[in-house]
Design an enzyme around this catalytic site. Structure first.
Site, PDB file in Angstrom:
ATOM      1  N   ASP A 194       0.847  -1.209   0.000  1.00 16.25           N
ATOM      2  CA  ASP A 194       0.000   0.000   0.000  1.00 16.25           C
ATOM      3  C   ASP A 194       0.880   1.256   0.000  1.00 16.25           C
ATOM      4  O   ASP A 194       0.693   2.173  -0.795  1.00 16.25           O
ATOM      5  CB  ASP A 194      -0.868   0.058   1.269  1.00 16.25           C
ATOM      6  CG  ASP A 194      -2.011  -0.939   1.283  1.00 16.25           C
ATOM      7  OD1 ASP A 194      -3.099  -0.586   0.821  1.00 16.25           O
ATOM      8  OD2 ASP A 194      -1.808  -2.071   1.763  1.00 16.25           O
TER       9      ASP A 194
ATOM     10  N   GLU B 182      -4.771   7.322   0.416  1.00 21.18           N
ATOM     11  CA  GLU B 182      -5.303   6.728   1.638  1.00 21.18           C
ATOM     12  C   GLU B 182      -4.244   6.624   2.729  1.00 21.18           C
ATOM     13  O   GLU B 182      -4.541   6.789   3.911  1.00 21.18           O
ATOM     14  CB  GLU B 182      -5.850   5.323   1.326  1.00 21.18           C
ATOM     15  CG  GLU B 182      -6.360   4.637   2.567  1.00 21.18           C
ATOM     16  CD  GLU B 182      -6.910   3.235   2.302  1.00 21.18           C
ATOM     17  OE1 GLU B 182      -6.713   2.693   1.215  1.00 21.18           O
ATOM     18  OE2 GLU B 182      -7.522   2.701   3.237  1.00 21.18           O
TER      19      GLU B 182
ATOM     20  N   ASP C 220      -6.013   5.276  -4.124  1.00 19.43           N
ATOM     21  CA  ASP C 220      -6.140   4.163  -3.179  1.00 19.43           C
ATOM     22  C   ASP C 220      -5.169   3.110  -3.703  1.00 19.43           C
ATOM     23  O   ASP C 220      -5.444   2.433  -4.692  1.00 19.43           O
ATOM     24  CB  ASP C 220      -7.576   3.619  -3.158  1.00 19.43           C
ATOM     25  CG  ASP C 220      -7.768   2.599  -2.031  1.00 19.43           C
ATOM     26  OD1 ASP C 220      -6.748   2.058  -1.551  1.00 19.43           O
ATOM     27  OD2 ASP C 220      -8.920   2.334  -1.657  1.00 19.43           O
TER      28      ASP C 220
ATOM     29  N   ILE D 229      -4.027   0.210  -2.714  1.00 21.92           N
ATOM     30  CA  ILE D 229      -4.590  -1.146  -2.759  1.00 21.92           C
ATOM     31  C   ILE D 229      -5.988  -1.033  -2.158  1.00 21.92           C
ATOM     32  O   ILE D 229      -6.123  -0.751  -0.976  1.00 21.92           O
ATOM     33  CB  ILE D 229      -3.801  -2.152  -1.885  1.00 21.92           C
ATOM     34  CG1 ILE D 229      -2.303  -2.167  -2.203  1.00 21.92           C
ATOM     35  CG2 ILE D 229      -4.433  -3.547  -1.970  1.00 21.92           C
ATOM     36  CD1 ILE D 229      -1.850  -3.166  -3.208  1.00 21.92           C
ATOM     37  N   ASP D 230      -6.993  -1.215  -2.976  1.00 16.50           N
ATOM     38  CA  ASP D 230      -8.345  -1.292  -2.424  1.00 16.50           C
ATOM     39  C   ASP D 230      -8.649  -2.769  -2.224  1.00 16.50           C
ATOM     40  O   ASP D 230      -8.273  -3.601  -3.054  1.00 16.50           O
ATOM     41  CB  ASP D 230      -9.342  -0.655  -3.398  1.00 16.50           C
ATOM     42  CG  ASP D 230     -10.737  -0.592  -2.791  1.00 16.50           C
ATOM     43  OD1 ASP D 230     -10.863  -0.091  -1.664  1.00 16.50           O
ATOM     44  OD2 ASP D 230     -11.681  -1.060  -3.447  1.00 16.50           O
TER      45      ASP D 230
ATOM     46  N   THR E 180      -7.721  -4.270   0.799  1.00 19.58           N
ATOM     47  CA  THR E 180      -6.482  -4.731   1.447  1.00 19.58           C
ATOM     48  C   THR E 180      -6.688  -6.036   2.203  1.00 19.58           C
ATOM     49  O   THR E 180      -5.809  -6.901   2.202  1.00 19.58           O
ATOM     50  CB  THR E 180      -5.947  -3.643   2.417  1.00 19.58           C
ATOM     51  OG1 THR E 180      -5.557  -2.532   1.629  1.00 19.58           O
ATOM     52  CG2 THR E 180      -4.738  -4.122   3.184  1.00 19.58           C
TER      53      THR E 180
ATOM     54  N   ASP F  59     -11.603   5.776  -2.609  1.00 18.02           N
ATOM     55  CA  ASP F  59     -12.243   4.531  -3.052  1.00 18.02           C
ATOM     56  C   ASP F  59     -13.062   4.749  -4.323  1.00 18.02           C
ATOM     57  O   ASP F  59     -13.195   3.846  -5.148  1.00 18.02           O
ATOM     58  CB  ASP F  59     -13.230   4.012  -1.988  1.00 18.02           C
ATOM     59  CG  ASP F  59     -12.540   3.414  -0.777  1.00 18.02           C
ATOM     60  OD1 ASP F  59     -11.673   2.557  -0.971  1.00 18.02           O
ATOM     61  OD2 ASP F  59     -12.872   3.813   0.353  1.00 18.02           O
TER      62      ASP F  59
HETATM   63  O1  LIG Z   1      -9.240  -1.860   1.426  1.00 11.96           O
HETATM   64  P1  LIG Z   1      -9.393  -0.402   1.645  1.00 11.96           P
HETATM   65  O2  LIG Z   1      -8.611   0.438   0.651  1.00 11.96           O
HETATM   66  O3  LIG Z   1      -9.196   0.061   3.037  1.00 11.96           O
HETATM   67  O4  LIG Z   1     -10.926   0.043   1.222  1.00 11.96           O
HETATM   68  C1  LIG Z   1     -12.050  -0.509   1.842  1.00 11.96           C
HETATM   69  C2  LIG Z   1     -13.248   0.414   1.691  1.00 11.96           C
HETATM   70  O5  LIG Z   1     -12.988   1.654   2.285  1.00 11.96           O
HETATM   71  C3  LIG Z   1     -14.458  -0.224   2.358  1.00 11.96           C
HETATM   72  O6  LIG Z   1     -15.587   0.570   2.113  1.00 11.96           O
HETATM   73  C4  LIG Z   1     -14.741  -1.598   1.789  1.00 11.96           C
HETATM   74  O7  LIG Z   1     -15.739  -2.236   2.555  1.00 11.96           O
HETATM   75  P2  LIG Z   1     -17.194  -2.427   2.017  1.00 11.96           P
HETATM   76  O8  LIG Z   1     -17.077  -2.983   0.651  1.00 11.96           O
HETATM   77  O9  LIG Z   1     -17.850  -3.349   2.995  1.00 11.96           O
HETATM   78  O10 LIG Z   1     -17.793  -1.056   2.005  1.00 11.96           O
HETATM   79  C5  LIG Z   1     -13.530  -2.471   1.888  1.00 11.96           C
HETATM   80  O11 LIG Z   1     -13.836  -3.688   1.291  1.00 11.96           O
HETATM   81  P3  LIG Z   1     -13.492  -5.081   2.025  1.00 11.96           P
HETATM   82  O12 LIG Z   1     -13.946  -4.970   3.438  1.00 11.96           O
HETATM   83  O13 LIG Z   1     -14.290  -6.044   1.301  1.00 11.96           O
HETATM   84  O14 LIG Z   1     -12.037  -5.243   1.884  1.00 11.96           O
HETATM   85  C6  LIG Z   1     -12.390  -1.837   1.157  1.00 11.96           C
HETATM   86  O15 LIG Z   1     -12.739  -1.593  -0.183  1.00 11.96           O
HETATM   87 MG   LIG Z   2     -10.174   1.419  -0.369  1.00 11.06          MG
HETATM   88 MG   LIG Z   3      -6.687   0.922   0.303  1.00 16.47          MG
END
Ligand SMILES: O=P(O)(O)O[C@H]1[C@H](O)[C@@H](O)[C@H](OP(=O)(O)O)[C@@H](OP(=O)(O)O)[C@H]1O
Ligand SMILES: [Mg+2]
Ligand SMILES: [Mg+2]
Length: 436
Positions: free
Chosen positions: A64, A89, A164, A166-167, A169, A354
């Site tokens: 990240d 992020e 972002d 890595i979305d 993560t 995001d």
């Molecule tokens: O991985 P990072 O960059 O921190 O971003 C998060 C998003 O901010 C969250 O909104 C996502 O969760 P939801 O898909 O349950 O909203 C979350 O999805 P995940 O819980 O399925 O990993 C991620 O997309």
């Molecule tokens: Mg994200």
């Molecule tokens: Mg991320």
């Protein structure tokens, strides 16, 4: 008094730079994931002010931090002066297993970057050298097609970028591959990992250009799927896809290159100009499935987070095919690619980084990402007249909150590709009396 000359930047050059940066980012993401013995050293838990409140624990990985710094470095090198307008992020602090906090950045030379990374990696010189090579690699992608007209340019000081790195993560950390489900959407797994680089207008807040790179994307799977004919549909169950071609490897793994495969998609939308990546990249799997299955899809597909409350989920299931999926970026991308008609999120769990990139892609297709609370506060018949005002914007923080929440999409969202689906969902949410 003379006005200062505005430096103008061509949109095609921005696009090429962001696509190249995303490709490098994807290489780094794949390499960090490939170093399985090291991966445990590359994960750290976020502190209170940094983490998404939806999670009890929230993690960031070296990938990240390194990806974000790399994108910042490469884009700033190409467009000096833009650095302050690139936000992401992650903070660039990373703590190694000895508890030392290290500021991760791209140094002037590969050797300097390698030495810095070796500190983070507890002295593992081999891994540090591998990552430093990737960081300093020149990515010479072919010219991104279709090209944006050379007359489209932006003043440098009106460009803002959200990254972002890595979305999804948590799925990245888990590192599992999950077979995509009946609608071609994987509910979890590496497929949902996305590198998101979104450019917006600082003056209006509108998303302009979005680049989404999926470092773990199985081309074979989708290509084979779109070429399935009804005669081979014996391998498809009578309703939808539950089993697939025997021996078809589901992994996005290129055995000849011995690496994961990925893909990059993008979209541009400014005033009346819209353009996006070649249609072929966005297979409309839902209609392929509908054409090849015995029973056509009679309900629209809505993708949602597994964190949505069960009364809402039950209500939605009466009207829609509800598909849970990880990753906020992945969910928007699935709407853009036609795998889902809609993405609904009733909570403030996503952030500007995001949504900015995939939002620009949806805008390039005539869709968008709207603020759910605002949408529900308006009468249905005034929604289309207010389409522009209801879009999420990216230039200003939320009021009355601090830390990471300033950049939270507090009011929830609806991502859509066509306005008919949008209207239908809003009418339904009003009927069930949803209060975000
Ligand atoms: O991985 P990072 O960059 O921190 O971003 C998060 C998003 O901010 C969250 O909104 C996502 O969760 P939801 O898909 O349950 O909203 C979350 O999805 P995940 O819980 O399925 O990993 C991620 O997309
Ligand atoms: Mg994200
Ligand atoms: Mg991320």
């Amino acid at each position: 008094m003379g006005t200062e000359q505005q430096q103008l930047v061509k949109a095609q050059e921005l696009l090429q730079t962001l696509v190249n940066a995303s490709e490098k980012a994807a290489n780094i993401a794949r390499a960090c994931r490939g170093e399985s013995t090291l991966f445990s050293l590359l994960v750290e838990e976020k502190k209170d002010g940094e983490k998404n409140k939806r999670f009890f624990q929230d993690f960031k990985t070296l990938a990240d931090v390194l990806v974000q710094e790399c994108v910042r470095h490469d884009v700033s090198k190409r467009f000096p002066g833009i650095e302050e307008s690139i936000r992401g992020e992650e903070s660039n602090q990373f703590t190694n297993t000895l508890g030392e906090s290290i500021c991760v950045k791209v140094m002037a030379t590969g050797t300097e970057t390698e030495n810095l990374l070796a500190k983070v990696l507890d002295g593992n010189k081999n891994a540090a050298a591998l990552l430093a090579d990737l960081v300093h690699e020149d990515i010479n992608n072919s010219v991104v097609e279709p090209r944006l007209d050379s007359s489209i340019q932006f003043p440098l000081n009106d460009i803002g970028i959200w990254i972002d790195p890595i979305d999804s993560t948590s799925e990245y950390v888990n590192g599992q591959w999950e077979k995509p489900g009946v609608f071609g959407i994987a509910s979890s797994g590496l497929q949902s990992v996305c590198v998101l680089i979104g450019m917006y207008s600082v003056s209006s807040g509108a998303p302009l250009l979005g680049v989404v790179n999926q470092p773990f994307y199985a081309w074979d799977y989708y290509l084979t799927l779109s070429s399935i004919s009804p005669t081979t549909a014996g391998r498809i169950d009578s309703v939808h896809l539950t089993s697939f071609v025997v021996n078809q490897p589901f992994y996005a793994w290129d055995y000849s290159l011995n690496r994961w495969t990925g893909r990059c998609i993008w979209g541009f939308c400014h005033q009346k100009t819209t353009l996006n990546v070649d249609e072929k990249l966005c297979h409309n799997i839902s209609s392929e499935l509908a054409a090849n299955c015995n029973t056509p899809l009679d309900k629209s597909v809505i993708t949602i987070s597994s964190s949505e409350a069960s009364p809402l989920v039950s209500a939605l299931k009466d009207k829609y095919e509800v598909v849970f999926a990880a990753g906020a970026g992945y969910k928007v991308v699935n709407v853009a690619c036609g795998l889902a008609n809609l993405y609904l999120l009733t909570k403030g769990s996503t952030f500007r980084w995001d949504t900015c990139a995939p939002h620009a892609i949806l805008r390039s297709m005539g869709g968008g990402v709207m603020n759910l609370k605002k949408v529900l506060s308006l009468p249905l018949d005034s929604l289309l007249d207010n389409q522009e005002n209801l879009q999420l914007i990216y230039n200003s923080p939320e009021e009355g909150v601090s830390g990471v929440d300033r950049w939270c999409n507090m009011d929830g969202l609806i991502a859509y590709r066509d306005t008919a689906s949008l209207l239908e969902l809003v009418q339904f949410l009003k009927e069930v009396n949803l209060k975000p």
